[in-house]
Scaffold this motif. Sequence first.
Motif, short mmCIF file in Angstrom:
data_model
loop_
_atom_site.label_atom_id
_atom_site.label_comp_id
_atom_site.label_asym_id
_atom_site.label_seq_id
_atom_site.Cartn_x
_atom_site.Cartn_y
_atom_site.Cartn_z
N PRO A 192 0.99 -1.42 -0.22
CA PRO A 192 0.21 -0.48 0.62
C PRO A 192 0.92 1.05 0.25
O PRO A 192 0.33 2.17 0.00
N ALA A 193 2.46 1.38 0.20
CA ALA A 193 2.61 2.19 0.48
C ALA A 193 3.25 2.60 -1.36
O ALA A 193 3.84 4.24 -1.00
N CYS A 194 3.12 2.01 -1.89
CA CYS A 194 3.50 2.15 -3.27
C CYS A 194 2.38 1.92 -3.90
O CYS A 194 2.39 2.14 -5.17
N HIS A 202 -4.54 8.53 -3.01
CA HIS A 202 -3.88 6.71 -2.40
C HIS A 202 -3.94 7.94 -1.81
O HIS A 202 -3.62 7.39 -0.23
N HIS A 203 -2.27 8.92 -1.85
CA HIS A 203 -1.03 9.98 -1.16
C HIS A 203 -1.77 10.76 -0.64
O HIS A 203 -1.40 11.09 0.18
N LEU A 204 -2.34 11.31 -1.27
CA LEU A 204 -3.30 11.97 -0.88
C LEU A 204 -4.05 12.38 0.74
O LEU A 204 -4.23 12.90 1.70
N PHE A 205 -4.88 11.54 0.41
CA PHE A 205 -6.16 11.31 1.01
C PHE A 205 -6.41 9.84 1.77
O PHE A 205 -7.33 8.95 2.70
N GLY A 206 -5.71 8.48 1.19
CA GLY A 206 -5.78 7.51 1.91
C GLY A 206 -7.25 6.90 1.14
O GLY A 206 -7.28 7.50 -0.11
N ASP A 207 -7.80 5.91 1.75
CA ASP A 207 -8.13 5.39 1.16
C ASP A 207 -9.96 6.47 2.32
O ASP A 207 -11.14 5.59 1.92
N GLY A 208 -9.87 7.27 2.59
CA GLY A 208 -11.23 8.42 3.18
C GLY A 208 -11.48 9.12 2.07
O GLY A 208 -12.12 9.21 0.78
N PRO A 209 -12.81 9.62 2.51
CA PRO A 209 -13.79 10.13 1.76
C PRO A 209 -13.54 11.21 0.89
O PRO A 209 -14.25 11.28 0.18
N PHE A 259 -12.24 14.22 -5.24
CA PHE A 259 -10.86 13.94 -5.60
C PHE A 259 -11.09 13.71 -7.11
O PHE A 259 -10.26 14.40 -7.99
N LEU A 260 -11.23 12.31 -6.58
CA LEU A 260 -12.01 11.86 -8.49
C LEU A 260 -12.34 13.06 -9.67
O LEU A 260 -11.95 12.69 -10.64
N ALA A 261 -13.26 12.77 -8.46
CA ALA A 261 -14.27 13.45 -9.16
C ALA A 261 -13.93 14.64 -9.77
O ALA A 261 -13.95 15.43 -11.42
N ARG A 262 -12.72 15.81 -9.72
CA ARG A 262 -12.93 16.81 -10.17
C ARG A 262 -11.39 16.86 -10.75
O ARG A 262 -11.12 17.29 -11.53
#
Length: 137
Positions: free
Chosen positions: A37-39, A45-52, A57-60
Amino acid sequence: LLAGRAARLLDAFVARAEAEGPHGLEELYSATFDLEPACAPYVGHHLFGDGPQRGPFLARLAGVYRDDGFTDRAAGGELPDHVAVVLRYLAATPRGDARDVLLRDGLVPAVDRMLGALERSENPYRAVLAAVREEVR
């Protein structure tokens, strides 16, 4: 074309990839990016993890791509924050605010975190990530 340090890093990766062979390189890729997961090769994923926050972000990001006329037929169903998709977008899009923000606030911190995860590793993909980082200075 790449020159200097980035070219040397990629040359080192190619030499290692040739030594590993296709099967060995595929296993190494999976171990590096799919199982670690670190890579994970996803900027969000690196900016927000798997959080809400990752969903918006993906939509933007998809909206930015659409607004800039970027369609990535090579993505093969990958999410818009996959590092390869982001790199293709950056290469295909002239300088602009959205592009510069994605580079500075998205790709650079994600690649830095991925490099940090591989800091004490002989993993040849570290050379690829270091070459990317070198080129986006």
